[in-house]
Each structure stands twice: as structure tokens, then as C-alpha cells.
Scaffold this motif. Structure first.
Motif, short mmCIF file in Angstrom:
data_model
loop_
_atom_site.label_atom_id
_atom_site.label_comp_id
_atom_site.label_asym_id
_atom_site.label_seq_id
_atom_site.Cartn_x
_atom_site.Cartn_y
_atom_site.Cartn_z
N LYS A 17 -23.11 1.78 -26.51
CA LYS A 17 -21.87 1.07 -26.86
C LYS A 17 -22.14 -0.40 -27.14
O LYS A 17 -21.60 -0.97 -28.10
N LYS A 18 -22.99 -1.01 -26.33
CA LYS A 18 -23.31 -2.43 -26.54
C LYS A 18 -24.05 -2.64 -27.86
O LYS A 18 -23.81 -3.61 -28.56
N MET A 19 -24.96 -1.72 -28.18
CA MET A 19 -25.69 -1.82 -29.45
C MET A 19 -24.71 -1.71 -30.61
O MET A 19 -24.80 -2.47 -31.58
N HIS A 20 -23.79 -0.77 -30.52
CA HIS A 20 -22.80 -0.57 -31.58
C HIS A 20 -21.95 -1.83 -31.76
O HIS A 20 -21.74 -2.29 -32.89
N LEU A 21 -21.49 -2.40 -30.66
CA LEU A 21 -20.67 -3.62 -30.74
C LEU A 21 -21.47 -4.79 -31.29
O LEU A 21 -20.95 -5.60 -32.07
N PHE A 22 -22.74 -4.89 -30.90
CA PHE A 22 -23.61 -5.95 -31.40
C PHE A 22 -23.75 -5.86 -32.92
O PHE A 22 -23.57 -6.85 -33.64
N VAL A 23 -24.03 -4.67 -33.40
CA VAL A 23 -24.17 -4.47 -34.85
C VAL A 23 -22.83 -4.72 -35.55
O VAL A 23 -22.78 -5.34 -36.61
N MET A 24 -21.74 -4.28 -34.93
CA MET A 24 -20.42 -4.49 -35.52
C MET A 24 -20.13 -5.98 -35.69
O MET A 24 -19.65 -6.41 -36.73
N ARG A 25 -20.47 -6.77 -34.68
CA ARG A 25 -20.25 -8.22 -34.77
C ARG A 25 -21.12 -8.85 -35.85
O ARG A 25 -20.70 -9.77 -36.54
N GLN A 26 -22.34 -8.36 -36.00
CA GLN A 26 -23.24 -8.90 -37.02
C GLN A 26 -22.75 -8.58 -38.43
O GLN A 26 -22.91 -9.37 -39.35
N LEU A 27 -22.13 -7.40 -38.59
CA LEU A 27 -21.67 -6.96 -39.91
C LEU A 27 -20.28 -7.48 -40.27
O LEU A 27 -19.90 -7.48 -41.45
N ALA A 28 -19.53 -7.92 -39.27
CA ALA A 28 -18.14 -8.35 -39.50
C ALA A 28 -18.00 -9.38 -40.63
O ALA A 28 -17.11 -9.25 -41.47
N PRO A 29 -18.86 -10.42 -40.68
CA PRO A 29 -18.71 -11.39 -41.77
C PRO A 29 -18.88 -10.79 -43.17
O PRO A 29 -18.41 -11.34 -44.16
N LEU A 30 -19.54 -9.63 -43.24
CA LEU A 30 -19.74 -8.96 -44.54
C LEU A 30 -18.63 -7.95 -44.83
O LEU A 30 -18.70 -7.23 -45.83
N ASP A 31 -17.65 -7.88 -43.94
CA ASP A 31 -16.52 -6.96 -44.10
C ASP A 31 -16.98 -5.51 -44.20
O ASP A 31 -16.52 -4.74 -45.04
N ILE A 32 -17.91 -5.13 -43.32
CA ILE A 32 -18.44 -3.77 -43.27
C ILE A 32 -18.54 -3.35 -41.81
O ILE A 32 -18.95 -4.14 -40.96
N THR A 33 -18.19 -2.10 -41.53
CA THR A 33 -18.36 -1.57 -40.18
C THR A 33 -19.69 -0.81 -40.10
O THR A 33 -20.24 -0.42 -41.14
N PRO A 34 -20.19 -0.57 -38.90
CA PRO A 34 -21.42 0.24 -38.78
C PRO A 34 -21.26 1.63 -39.41
O PRO A 34 -22.22 2.15 -40.00
N GLU A 35 -20.07 2.21 -39.31
CA GLU A 35 -19.83 3.52 -39.89
C GLU A 35 -19.91 3.46 -41.42
O GLU A 35 -20.50 4.34 -42.06
N GLN A 36 -19.32 2.42 -42.01
CA GLN A 36 -19.40 2.25 -43.46
C GLN A 36 -20.84 2.01 -43.88
O GLN A 36 -21.29 2.53 -44.91
#
Length: 141
Positions: A17-36
Motif C-alpha cells: 500500500k505504501k509503495m502504491h501511494l508513493f508511486v501515486m504521489r510521484q505520478l500526480a503532477p503528470l495527471d496519471i494514476t498507477p493504474e493508468q
């Protein structure tokens, strides 16, 4: 039940869960989710593929992939075309914008992974991956 095994299972879930949230925060400025990102990456790897294949590659159900595809289409990162050989089939491919977006995302992901796995050797990462694959195999049997 061995309490260490239970603790390992719990810790694995927490770290995941922490890894997922970390990646999600990194991708947020690019307007992309880890799933996308997972779907975009699978499209890039397979080139001109179907939603069924994307669902298999990303280990997501078809309705989830369909929702993700709708978002990616609205963002103009992918396009759908009818297969010339089988008109019942829809082929998905990246747009020029999608290709550029993947390049930007790849840099962010590479940096995130470097930070996430800091202090681990390649051998340790390979061993960890091998262990996870064995656990996954045991669960699926």
C-alpha cells in the motif's frame, strides 16, 4: 500458525500500500494514476492490442480496464481502431501525445524506483522478486 508468517503477510500488505501511494504521489503532477500507467505501459509493450489482452497483462478485470481506457481516450493518450482483419475486434494504440507522456512518466517512475529500492543490491532485488513469485505461485495453486 507461525506468528512470523502472519506478521510477514501483514507487513507485505502494508508495504504494498505504501509503495502504491508513493508511486501515486510521484505520478500526480503528470495527471496519471498507477493504474493508468500500468495500462499505458502494457499498450506500449504490446503495440496495437485489445482490451482483453490488456486486462490479462495488467491483471485487472475487463470493466476496470474499460474505465481506464475511457479516461485515457479522453486524455487523448490512446486511440481505438477497428481491426481490418476482424471487424468485431478493436485495436488500441498510443497517440503521439501518449508516446510523449510515456517518456515523461518513465523518467518519474525510474526516479521513484531508485528512491524506493535505495540501499538494496540488484541481487537482493532479484531474490525478493523471486520470493514474491514463489509466494504468488503457491497462492494460485
Amino acid at each position: 500458525m507461525n506468528t512470523n508468517n502472519y506478521f510477514l503477510s501483514f507487513r507485505t500488505a502494508v508495504v504494498s500500500k505504501k509503495m502504491h501511494l508513493f508511486v501515486m504521489r510521484q505520478l500526480a503532477p503528470l495527471d496519471i494514476t498507477p493504474e493508468q500507467w500500468a495500462v499505458l505501459s502494457a499498450i506500449k509493450e504490446t503495440e496495437n492490442t485489445s482490451q482483453r489482452i490488456l486486462a490479462e497483462l495488467t491483471e485487472k478485470d475487463r470493466p476496470t480496464v474499460n474505465r481506464i481506457m475511457d479516461v485515457l481516450l479522453r486524455k487523448e493518450l490512446v486511440k481505438k481502431c477497428v481491426d481490418e482483419k476482424d471487424r468485431r475486434k478493436t485495436i488500441i494504440s498510443l497517440t503521439e501525445l501518449g508516446i510523449k507522456k510515456i517518456e515523461a512518466i518513465s523518467l518519474v517512475i525510474k526516479k521513484a524506483l531508485t528512491e524506493m529500492f535505495k540501499g538494496l543490491t540488484e541481487s537482493e532485488i532479484e531474490h525478493f522478486l523471486s520470493t514474491l513469485q514463489l509466494i504468488e505461485k503457491n497462492i494460485e495453486e
